[in-house]
Scaffold this motif. Structure first.
Motif, PDB file in Angstrom:
ATOM      1  N   UNK A 144       0.861  -1.200   0.015  1.00 44.07           N
ATOM      2  CA  UNK A 144      -0.012   0.007  -0.009  1.00 44.07           C
ATOM      3  C   UNK A 144       0.871   1.056   0.133  1.00 44.07           C
ATOM      4  N   UNK A 145       0.274   2.281  -0.532  1.00 42.00           N
ATOM      5  CA  UNK A 145       1.085   3.466  -0.689  1.00 42.00           C
ATOM      6  C   UNK A 145       0.387   4.550   0.205  1.00 42.00           C
ATOM      7  N   UNK A 146       1.117   4.963   1.350  1.00 41.47           N
ATOM      8  CA  UNK A 146       0.621   5.990   2.193  1.00 41.47           C
ATOM      9  C   UNK A 146       0.629   7.304   1.429  1.00 41.47           C
ATOM     10  N   UNK A 147      -0.453   7.864   1.794  1.00 39.70           N
ATOM     11  CA  UNK A 147      -0.687   9.508   1.558  1.00 39.70           C
ATOM     12  C   UNK A 147       0.073  10.290   2.120  1.00 39.70           C
ATOM     13  N   UNK A 148       0.924   9.799   3.185  1.00 40.73           N
ATOM     14  CA  UNK A 148       1.682  10.814   3.912  1.00 40.73           C
ATOM     15  C   UNK A 148       3.020  10.414   4.174  1.00 40.73           C
ATOM     16  N   UNK A 149       3.820  11.403   4.537  1.00 44.74           N
ATOM     17  CA  UNK A 149       5.203  11.080   4.785  1.00 44.74           C
ATOM     18  C   UNK A 149       5.660  12.016   5.973  1.00 44.74           C
ATOM     19  N   UNK A 150       6.768  11.677   6.764  1.00 46.49           N
ATOM     20  CA  UNK A 150       7.105  12.533   7.800  1.00 46.49           C
ATOM     21  C   UNK A 150       8.085  13.481   7.369  1.00 46.49           C
ATOM     22  N   UNK A 151       7.698  14.903   7.745  1.00 47.05           N
ATOM     23  CA  UNK A 151       8.607  16.025   7.237  1.00 47.05           C
ATOM     24  C   UNK A 151       8.942  16.721   8.685  1.00 47.05           C
ATOM     25  N   UNK A 152      10.411  16.416   9.055  1.00 45.39           N
ATOM     26  CA  UNK A 152      10.619  17.088  10.241  1.00 45.39           C
ATOM     27  C   UNK A 152      10.984  18.863  10.167  1.00 45.39           C
ATOM     28  N   UNK A 153      10.404  19.321  11.298  1.00 45.83           N
ATOM     29  CA  UNK A 153      10.394  20.798  11.394  1.00 45.83           C
ATOM     30  C   UNK A 153      11.861  20.970  11.878  1.00 45.83           C
ATOM     31  N   UNK A 154      12.686  21.577  10.956  1.00 44.62           N
ATOM     32  CA  UNK A 154      14.290  21.696  11.178  1.00 44.62           C
ATOM     33  C   UNK A 154      14.344  22.769  12.268  1.00 44.62           C
ATOM     34  N   UNK A 155      13.451  23.744  12.209  1.00 42.83           N
ATOM     35  CA  UNK A 155      13.633  24.775  13.335  1.00 42.83           C
ATOM     36  C   UNK A 155      13.529  24.282  14.789  1.00 42.83           C
ATOM     37  N   UNK A 156      12.961  23.190  14.994  1.00 38.45           N
ATOM     38  CA  UNK A 156      12.769  22.674  16.393  1.00 38.45           C
ATOM     39  C   UNK A 156      13.301  21.317  16.682  1.00 38.45           C
ATOM     40  N   UNK A 157      13.785  20.810  15.523  1.00 39.65           N
ATOM     41  CA  UNK A 157      14.341  19.370  15.596  1.00 39.65           C
ATOM     42  C   UNK A 157      15.798  19.426  16.393  1.00 39.65           C
ATOM     43  N   UNK A 158      15.957  18.676  17.324  1.00 37.33           N
ATOM     44  CA  UNK A 158      16.962  18.575  18.128  1.00 37.33           C
ATOM     45  C   UNK A 158      18.113  17.665  17.886  1.00 37.33           C
ATOM     46  N   UNK A 159      17.824  16.660  16.753  1.00 35.80           N
ATOM     47  CA  UNK A 159      19.021  15.868  16.220  1.00 35.80           C
ATOM     48  C   UNK A 159      19.040  14.808  17.193  1.00 35.80           C
ATOM     49  N   UNK A 160      17.944  14.612  18.077  1.00 38.23           N
ATOM     50  CA  UNK A 160      18.039  13.370  19.140  1.00 38.23           C
ATOM     51  C   UNK A 160      18.416  11.906  18.465  1.00 38.23           C
ATOM     52  N   UNK A 161      17.793  11.696  17.248  1.00 39.31           N
ATOM     53  CA  UNK A 161      17.744  10.272  16.588  1.00 39.31           C
ATOM     54  C   UNK A 161      16.730   9.331  16.942  1.00 39.31           C
ATOM     55  N   UNK A 162      15.723  10.059  17.729  1.00 38.41           N
ATOM     56  CA  UNK A 162      14.645   9.034  18.049  1.00 38.41           C
ATOM     57  C   UNK A 162      14.053   8.589  16.837  1.00 38.41           C
ATOM     58  N   UNK A 163      13.652   9.437  15.953  1.00 38.94           N
ATOM     59  CA  UNK A 163      12.933   9.165  14.662  1.00 38.94           C
ATOM     60  C   UNK A 163      13.696   8.007  13.805  1.00 38.94           C
ATOM     61  N   UNK A 164      15.052   8.203  13.871  1.00 39.19           N
ATOM     62  CA  UNK A 164      15.877   7.393  13.308  1.00 39.19           C
ATOM     63  C   UNK A 164      15.820   5.873  13.758  1.00 39.19           C
ATOM     64  N   UNK A 165      15.801   5.902  15.066  1.00 42.19           N
ATOM     65  CA  UNK A 165      15.681   4.687  15.748  1.00 42.19           C
ATOM     66  C   UNK A 165      14.353   3.877  15.510  1.00 42.19           C
TER      67      UNK A 165
END
Length: 112
Positions: free
Chosen positions: A25-46
């Motif tokens: 199935x193809x999702x109609x969405x994707x994750x887009x990080x807000x680079x102004x508030x992203x801390x680069x913690x890596x939780x999304x990567x994990x």
């Protein structure tokens, strides 16, 4: 939204192992990080089962071609920087189960 893992879900395991991110199935969405508030913690990567999220220059970057839009990264982002947004180009959805099976076989190279 999908909250499974590849060890429990046959569909997600197929997506991860075959690297065919739109095979089922193809999702109609994707994750887009807000680079102004992203801390680069890596939780999304994990949390990303398909490897769409990476950390570059101290913030998250997402490969839209790989992201399946499951939302696992958004539910655990401590800075609430990971958000799902609608894709600019929406992939057509199969109209019937037969069309879906044909699409899967075509992507696997088994439909001639």
């Amino acid at each position: 939204m999908c909250n499974c893992c590849p060890c429990c879900c046959v569909m997600l395991r197929g997506i991860v192992e075959l690297k065919k991110h739109t095979a089922v199935a193809a999702s109609r969405y994707y994750m887009k990080p807000n680079i102004d508030t992203c801390t680069g913690c890596g939780t999304c990567v994990e949390r990303c089962h398909v490897g769409a999220a990476v950390i570059e220059e101290e913030h998250s970057v997402v490969n839209q071609d790989i992201c399946i839009g499951c939302g696992l990264c958004t539910s655990t982002c401590p800075s609430h920087s990971a958000v799902l947004v609608i894709r600019n180009t929406l992939l057509p959805l199969p109209k019937t189960a037969k069309d879906l099976r044909a699409k899967i076989l075509e992507e696997k190279g088994r439909l001639h």
